[in-house]
Design an enzyme around this catalytic site. Structure first.
Site, mmCIF file in Angstrom:
data_model
loop_
_atom_site.group_PDB
_atom_site.id
_atom_site.type_symbol
_atom_site.label_atom_id
_atom_site.label_comp_id
_atom_site.label_asym_id
_atom_site.label_seq_id
_atom_site.Cartn_x
_atom_site.Cartn_y
_atom_site.Cartn_z
ATOM 1 N N ASP A 179 0.835 -1.200 0.000
ATOM 2 C CA ASP A 179 0.000 0.000 0.000
ATOM 3 C C ASP A 179 0.869 1.249 0.000
ATOM 4 O OD1 ASP A 179 -1.961 1.932 0.370
ATOM 5 O OD2 ASP A 179 -3.066 0.756 1.836
ATOM 6 N N GLN A 180 0.725 2.053 -1.040
ATOM 7 C CA GLN A 180 1.363 3.368 -1.095
ATOM 8 C C GLN A 180 2.874 3.254 -1.351
ATOM 9 O OE1 GLN A 180 -0.957 6.243 1.112
ATOM 10 N NE2 GLN A 180 0.892 7.216 1.875
ATOM 11 N N CYS A 219 -6.749 4.842 -2.429
ATOM 12 C CA CYS A 219 -6.835 3.415 -2.100
ATOM 13 C C CYS A 219 -8.023 2.687 -2.733
ATOM 14 C CB CYS A 219 -6.882 3.246 -0.585
ATOM 15 S SG CYS A 219 -5.376 3.758 0.259
ATOM 16 N N HIS A 270 -10.117 -2.743 0.841
ATOM 17 C CA HIS A 270 -10.923 -1.527 0.970
ATOM 18 C C HIS A 270 -12.210 -1.577 0.143
ATOM 19 C CE1 HIS A 270 -10.401 3.005 2.098
ATOM 20 N NE2 HIS A 270 -11.606 2.532 2.373
ATOM 21 N N ASP A 321 -1.083 -0.229 -4.887
ATOM 22 C CA ASP A 321 -2.297 0.448 -5.337
ATOM 23 C C ASP A 321 -2.010 1.864 -5.831
ATOM 24 O OD1 ASP A 321 -1.691 1.336 -2.794
ATOM 25 O OD2 ASP A 321 -3.728 1.172 -2.002
ATOM 26 N N HIS A 322 -0.996 2.518 -5.276
ATOM 27 C CA HIS A 322 -0.603 3.883 -5.685
ATOM 28 C C HIS A 322 0.692 4.195 -4.971
ATOM 29 C CE1 HIS A 322 -1.972 5.069 -1.735
ATOM 30 N NE2 HIS A 322 -3.155 4.509 -1.991
#
Length: 552
Positions: A35-36, A76, A126, A313-314
């Site tokens: 994540d991130q 997200c 999410h 995801d990003h």
């Protein structure tokens, strides 16, 4: 000891064998999602990076690595909804972190399950509302709420909602003993490795698995256990390379600074370094967990028949341009890692063409010789042609799209990345146009360039955007969705609250030692690797010694 409960093979389980060779199992799939993760900060894309990720580096060395992969939306929930469905946010109404994904939208879990796979999720995805979306089982709950509480409000664009990011993650950055993030990821890893050990002890006729392990690190808040903080003791933590004064920021970036409470915040250099050090430590934590998962595959003899994908995801701006977190289409926020390891058919290589993480669904289906339903919408493209040199002439060759309608913007914000160029366009803001190859830090907005060739290219991109997106219609859809969800959320908070958060199921009657199974059989099936009557270890692997243990 963990006794196994193996459900009967479904009617579609014959699909678990390779067409033309019924005795050969389709490959397992391990999809690791962090994540991130900002791709430009990783050593696999930046040799000068101080981030220590030996396991990810080793995986990349034997994988197909996509050096220019982008998320579909730098937030997200919209990004993940697009990733699992292979469709862009506007097609599935994935506007913000409180947008539900329709239960009738096929995901890669649906497609692979149709091909005979056991589809399992451990960790964050999410989802809002319905929580399975084709996964046969979720091993954990989610770290984020599955309700409408985080809906954005464009009707009050100047109002800063209390749950938005703020400066505290930066100003309070540093080491910790525990955090929500660590509690969550440790559960994810425990459940994931236990699942892998359980699959190793199943009979060879069992379905192949697709296990998605979705970690919440290195997502802010910027804190990590002392062990990982200490790994960067004495390491020169670089400051952001680009600093842009507030008055020179583009319109969207100024709004992001306001949304995140950073517009008038003077962040000390020491706080910036501590936040970056904690993020680096969190990436090393992710890397260690990647290593643990790969080691389990190796220990259990499954590494030679398991496709492994690593992505995110990003990204995270992490102070570049004065920005933090995500929510923009600048490289640190929008570019993600993507690598695919397939021991059966992929030679290690680096692909520099632009791709998207929405390409993961059709790629997975293609890798296992499955098929998409061509009557249904699909924005992603299979990346398999890139893996075998047949990418030339693909319909969307070297072009990807991004869409953002979350906090920090007041109108649809869209991106086109094609070749060396990137257009970012929003009806509320002046357009931005960059040559990313020549200007990787995106310092020179060429939208107003006097160069005729550049202007011709810029106008071509504007025409592409106009033909692709009806900005007024999208804006109206977003407003309607926000208003509808706010009304429902206000009502649902009154009286008895019924949570949509996923509650993992565990059947204690099928764990460890139970009297419903003969003890000798239970011991034989639960021990790995199997042994003979003299306690001598038999060959490892699902297709080897396990067959004898199951009497096959």
């Amino acid at each position: 000891m963990y006794a196994l409960h193996t459900p009967p093979l479904s009617a579609s389980s014959s699909a678990a064998s390779t067409p033309g060779n019924p005795s050969k199992r389709k490959p397992n799939i391990l999809f690791i999602l962090a994540d991130q993760v900002s791709a430009p900060l990783l050593r696999i894309h930046n040799e000068a990076s101080p981030i220590k990720t030996p396991h990810i580096d080793a995986l990349a060395a034997k994988s197909a690595v996509f050096a220019s992969a982008y998320c579909a939306s730098p937030l997200c929930a919209p990004s993940r909804s697009s990733l699992v469905t292979g469709q862009l946010p506007t097609r599935i109404s994935a506007w913000d972190n409180a947008s539900p994904l329709g239960c009738d939208v096929p995901t890669y879990a649906h497609y692979l399950r149709r091909e005979g796979y056991e589809t399992v999720l451990a960790g964050k995805m999410h989802f809002i509302g319905e929580q399975l979306h084709g996964y046969e089982e979720r091993l954990t709950s989610d770290i984020y709420p599955g309700d409408f509480g985080w809906a954005v409000n464009w009707d009050e664009p100047d109002r800063r909602l209390e749950w938005y990011h703020n400066a505290s993650s930066i100003l309070q950055a540093g080491p910790c003993i525990r955090s929500n993030q660590l509690d969550f990821d440790e559960e994810v890893m425990f459940k994931s490795t236990r699942y892998l050990y359980a699959t190793a002890r199943r009979p060879p006729s069992a379905r192949p698995f697709c296990l998605t392990v979705s970690l919440t690190h290195p997502h802010d808040p910027y804190t990590i256990h002392n062990e990982y903080w200490d790994r960067y003791e004495g390491v020169d933590i670089p400051m952001p390379e680009v600093n842009i004064p507030t008055e020179e920021q583009d319109a969207h970036s100024r709004r992001l600074l306001k949304v995140c409470g950073l517009l008038d915040e003077d962040i000390p250099d020491e706080a910036i370094k501590r936040a970056r050090r904690a993020y680096f430590g969190a990436m090393s934590y992710v890397d260690d967990n990647v290593g643990k998962l790969l080691q389990v595959l190796k220990d259990c003899g499954m590494d030679d028949n398991t496709i492994v994908i690593f992505s995110a995801d990003h990204g995270d701006m992490l102070g570049e341009r004065g920005l933090w977190y995500k929510m923009s289409f600048h490289e640190g926020s929008a570019r993600v890692p993507l690598m695919i390891f397939d021991p059966r058919q992929i030679a290690p290589n680096v692909i520099h063409k632009n791709v998207s993480n929405i390409d993961i669904l059709p790629t997975l289906v293609d890798l296992v010789n499955g098929s998409l339903d061509i009557r249904l919408p699909m924005d992603g493209n299979s990346l398999v042609p890139y893996l075998n040199g047949r990418a030339k002439g693909l319909p969307n060759y070297d072009t990807v799209y991004g869409e953002y309608c979350g906090e920090g913007t007041v109108a649809p914000l869209m991106m086109i990345r094609s070749g060396d160029w990137k257009l970012v366009v929003c009806p509320a803001d002046p357009p931005q146009f960059f040559n990313v190859k020549c200007d990787p830090h995106e310092l020179h907005n060429l939208a107003t360039s006097s160069d005729s060739a550049v202007q011709e290219t810029f106008q071509h991109f504007l025409i592409m955007a106009k033909h692709r997106w009806n900005f007024d219609a999208i804006h109206n859809e977003v407003l309607k969705s926000q208003r509808t969800r706010r009304l429902c959320w206000d009502a649902l908070k009154e009286g008895r609250f019924e949570s949509w958060d996923y509650q993992p199921r565990e059947d204690a009657g099928n764990k460890y030692i139970r009297s419903t199974m003969p003890l000798d059989d239970l011991e034989l099936q639960a021990r790995y690797p199997p042994v003979d009557s003299m306690g001598r270890e038999k060959p490892r692997g699902q297709a080897k010694g396990i067959a004898a243990a199951w009497g096959e």
